[in-house]
Design a protein around this motif. Sequence first.
Motif, PDB file in Angstrom:
ATOM      1  N   GLU A 140     -11.736  20.385  -0.992  1.00  0.00           N
ATOM      2  CA  GLU A 140     -10.571  19.798  -1.649  1.00  0.00           C
ATOM      3  C   GLU A 140     -10.689  19.903  -3.164  1.00  0.00           C
ATOM      4  OE1 GLU A 140      -7.791  18.579  -0.462  1.00  0.00           O
ATOM      5  OE2 GLU A 140      -8.306  18.910   1.647  1.00  0.00           O
ATOM      6  N   ALA A 141     -11.895  19.596  -3.682  1.00  0.00           N
ATOM      7  CA  ALA A 141     -12.098  19.674  -5.129  1.00  0.00           C
ATOM      8  C   ALA A 141     -11.928  21.105  -5.632  1.00  0.00           C
ATOM      9  CB  ALA A 141     -13.489  19.144  -5.493  1.00  0.00           C
ATOM     10  N   LEU A 142     -12.489  22.060  -4.887  1.00  0.00           N
ATOM     11  CA  LEU A 142     -12.377  23.458  -5.301  1.00  0.00           C
ATOM     12  C   LEU A 142     -10.924  23.924  -5.287  1.00  0.00           C
ATOM     13  CD1 LEU A 142     -15.479  25.019  -3.476  1.00  0.00           C
ATOM     14  CD2 LEU A 142     -15.201  24.604  -5.936  1.00  0.00           C
ATOM     15  N   GLN A 143     -10.182  23.540  -4.242  1.00  0.00           N
ATOM     16  CA  GLN A 143      -8.773  23.917  -4.176  1.00  0.00           C
ATOM     17  C   GLN A 143      -7.972  23.292  -5.320  1.00  0.00           C
ATOM     18  OE1 GLN A 143      -7.377  22.849  -0.275  1.00  0.00           O
ATOM     19  NE2 GLN A 143      -8.545  24.458   0.767  1.00  0.00           N
ATOM     20  N   VAL A 161     -18.644  15.671   3.261  1.00  0.00           N
ATOM     21  CA  VAL A 161     -18.902  16.102   1.881  1.00  0.00           C
ATOM     22  C   VAL A 161     -18.414  17.527   1.667  1.00  0.00           C
ATOM     23  CG1 VAL A 161     -20.712  16.592   0.194  1.00  0.00           C
ATOM     24  CG2 VAL A 161     -20.843  14.524   1.578  1.00  0.00           C
ATOM     25  N   GLN A 162     -18.636  18.399   2.662  1.00  0.00           N
ATOM     26  CA  GLN A 162     -18.176  19.783   2.546  1.00  0.00           C
ATOM     27  C   GLN A 162     -16.651  19.846   2.453  1.00  0.00           C
ATOM     28  OE1 GLN A 162     -20.043  22.452   2.055  1.00  0.00           O
ATOM     29  NE2 GLN A 162     -21.868  21.152   2.099  1.00  0.00           N
ATOM     30  N   GLU A 163     -15.961  18.997   3.236  1.00  0.00           N
ATOM     31  CA  GLU A 163     -14.504  18.963   3.170  1.00  0.00           C
ATOM     32  C   GLU A 163     -14.037  18.491   1.791  1.00  0.00           C
ATOM     33  OE1 GLU A 163     -12.235  19.979   5.251  1.00  0.00           O
ATOM     34  OE2 GLU A 163     -13.743  20.698   6.691  1.00  0.00           O
ATOM     35  N   GLN A 164     -14.750  17.488   1.249  1.00  0.00           N
ATOM     36  CA  GLN A 164     -14.393  17.004  -0.078  1.00  0.00           C
ATOM     37  C   GLN A 164     -14.623  18.071  -1.138  1.00  0.00           C
ATOM     38  OE1 GLN A 164     -12.965  13.842  -0.768  1.00  0.00           O
ATOM     39  NE2 GLN A 164     -12.725  14.072   1.442  1.00  0.00           N
ATOM     40  N   LYS A 165     -15.686  18.842  -0.975  1.00  0.00           N
ATOM     41  CA  LYS A 165     -15.950  19.925  -1.914  1.00  0.00           C
ATOM     42  C   LYS A 165     -14.838  20.980  -1.847  1.00  0.00           C
ATOM     43  CE  LYS A 165     -20.088  21.596  -2.259  1.00  0.00           C
ATOM     44  NZ  LYS A 165     -21.411  22.147  -1.892  1.00  0.00           N
TER      45      LYS A 165
END
Length: 414
Positions: free
Chosen positions: A187-190, A181-185
């Motif tokens: 990605e979303a932030l980038q 989930v942290q990695e997905q966050k």
Amino acid sequence: MHQMNNLEEELTCCICYNLYEDPRVLPCSHTFCKSCLESVVQSSSNYSIWRPIRLPLKCPTCRSVAELPPTGIGALPANFALRSIIEKYSKENNQDILTCSEHSRQPLNVYCLLDRKLVCGHCLTVGQHQGHPIDDLQSAYIKEKDTPHKLMELLRDKQWTKICDLIDHLEERKSESMNMVQEQKKEALQYFKKINETIETKKYDLLASLNDINTRMVAEYDTQIEKMKEIKEEQLELVSLCSSIQEEDSPLIFLERINDIRHRVKSLRKQKLLSVNQVELYPRVEHVLNHQWSKTEIGEIDKLTIPKIEICSKEEAEKKSNVKKKRVALHIVTLLLTAVFLPMLMILMMILLDTTVTFPVLSETSLLYITDIMQSVSDYAFVKVQATRSTLDYSFDVSLKFMQKCISYFYGDV
């Protein structure tokens, strides 16, 4: 401790195995709880209308028969001395006594072997444990002494090991899921950071273009205003000279100065005044934002181009806008004609290839007739397209939107 147990036995009713509650004395001098005696009477009597006025009661201890008065158990004498002793005993030993949750103030002093739990005397006589096998607390304690060890053995078997392994496995999966989930966050932030940076860049570029236009417009207007102010100042100066020359008494000076003022006025009047025209910007920013940028997909934002905004008159802006609309209209008309002629051309080809199978009823004359119709429609459409290129105006917006919806419905976005 032994003496306290003996005292508790002496203060315990032999029917309910609890401390006496409202003790009543029978004629045989034996004492029982009032509620226990009432239960004995209810179980031994059929309550028929023919029962005797004085109901006989057999003592649960000595089996002697005693006749109860008509008012029932409540008329038996109370054992006040025993009641006082019980109250004093209960106060002194209140900390070591557990009471029943179903029967108020009744101590849990009997162990039910069937349900394996502590119960009170009322639970055995009138409660849900009535008729169950029982045991005293000391015997039950001795029998259950080894139970904790057996339960611990059960808790240490293979199932317990599986539970521990399962907890570790779940904790590991939980950690992996949280990391995912942290990695997905990230990605979303980038992703949104990139979009925001692109939008900010486009915004600054567009504002910079508008600022440049604003600077150019201000410079152009300032030049014209300064020129007009110079003419105005010269005019005011000439007015002042004309006013002052009127008071001149010397003919020589008057004639010399008036001639100079005359030449200056003549020269001033020959200067061409500027015409104030309504300035327009093309293209307008709201048109670019609402009709071009708003239709761009979010992944194509970086491909947006900053429009080259020009300063022109209102007539020139309308002319450029009409030219653009005519091009769009011509493109749409061409698509509509293509949508009409392609099916007709396919039908004609099928007829020419196999007239006997596909359309056996058509003759050679019919084919020639269809060909003439298609030629006439083509000529008419060509003339109309040529006329449309020179006559379309702002009123074409309504039909333009309708055509766009039709094309989008049949062929998708064009």
